[in-house]
Scaffold this motif. Structure first.
Motif, PDB file in Angstrom:
ATOM      1  N   ARG A  30      11.362  -0.173  -2.094  1.00 36.42           N
ATOM      2  CA  ARG A  30      10.120  -0.938  -2.291  1.00 36.42           C
ATOM      3  C   ARG A  30      10.347  -2.095  -3.268  1.00 36.42           C
ATOM      4  NH1 ARG A  30       8.118   4.328  -2.681  1.00 36.42           N
ATOM      5  NH2 ARG A  30       6.906   4.892  -0.850  1.00 36.42           N
ATOM      6  N   LEU A  34      10.083  -6.084  -2.777  1.00 30.86           N
ATOM      7  CA  LEU A  34       9.075  -6.802  -3.559  1.00 30.86           C
ATOM      8  C   LEU A  34       9.700  -7.726  -4.602  1.00 30.86           C
ATOM      9  CD1 LEU A  34       6.359  -4.039  -3.938  1.00 30.86           C
ATOM     10  CD2 LEU A  34       6.230  -6.146  -2.580  1.00 30.86           C
ATOM     11  N   ARG A 110       3.966  -3.565  -7.282  1.00 29.89           N
ATOM     12  CA  ARG A 110       4.289  -2.133  -7.306  1.00 29.89           C
ATOM     13  C   ARG A 110       4.716  -1.769  -8.717  1.00 29.89           C
ATOM     14  NH1 ARG A 110       3.705   2.650  -4.293  1.00 29.89           N
ATOM     15  NH2 ARG A 110       5.250   4.107  -5.089  1.00 29.89           N
ATOM     16  N   THR A 141       0.785   0.812  -5.846  1.00 31.66           N
ATOM     17  CA  THR A 141       0.820  -0.571  -5.376  1.00 31.66           C
ATOM     18  C   THR A 141      -0.573  -1.164  -5.519  1.00 31.66           C
ATOM     19  OG1 THR A 141       2.541   0.018  -3.782  1.00 31.66           O
ATOM     20  CG2 THR A 141       1.417  -2.086  -3.438  1.00 31.66           C
TER      21      THR A 141
END
Length: 158
Positions: A30, A34, A110, A141
């Motif tokens: 993630r 991101l 996040r 998030t």
């Protein structure tokens, strides 16, 4: 193009193999996306004689697919968002890890921390806009508007 893997061999001796469980590996993916990565190479076949089998390799591919599907709910961020952060906490600390992509009018962020306690991230996602985000070891998030409104859109280590 980053190389990622749940299983990172430091030695040919199995007792010295380093691996991540599913939840931290997905969290790593993630944060990678991101932070502006357009893709990554999932290095998951092990090395000659390694204990990595096909089922382990397929599980790592599923981890990547799952995280990518999760973030595809926000394609405008993946396609046009600008990375907001590249910093990491000091090694072996319980610091906050956060990553985000910003568009002109909103940000997708996040948060995650190591350790058992809840923490607070003071963040300035846009000039003149300050927000406080809850940070836990389960991750979350958030969508943040340029008006300072914060909405939690996902929680936990899915």
């Amino acid at each position: 193009l980053p190389y990622v893997s749940r299983d990172v061999p430091d030695s040919l001796e199995p007792r010295y193999l380093f691996g991540l469980s599913q939840a931290p590996y997905r969290e790593l993916l993630r944060h990678l996306l991101l932070r502006g990565a357009d893709g990554f190479y999932n290095f998951n076949l092990g090395y000659p004689g390694s204990p990595v089998h096909a089922d382990v390799s397929f599980a790592q591919v599923e981890d990547a697919r799952s995280v990518y599907d999760e973030l595809l709910a926000y394609p405008e961020f993946l396609n046009q968002g600008k990375p907001m952060n590249f910093d990491l906490p000091a090694m072996r600390t319980y610091g906050i890890v956060w990553s985000g992509l910003a568009l002109p009018d909103q940000a997708l962020v996040r948060t995650f921390c190591f350790g058992p306690a809840k923490q607070t991230l003071d963040l300035i996602p846009f000039p003149g806009v300050a927000v406080k985000l809850e940070v836990t070891n389960q991750g979350a998030t958030y969508l943040i508007g340029k008006d300072g409104k914060v909405r939690k859109v996902a929680e936990g280590l899915m």
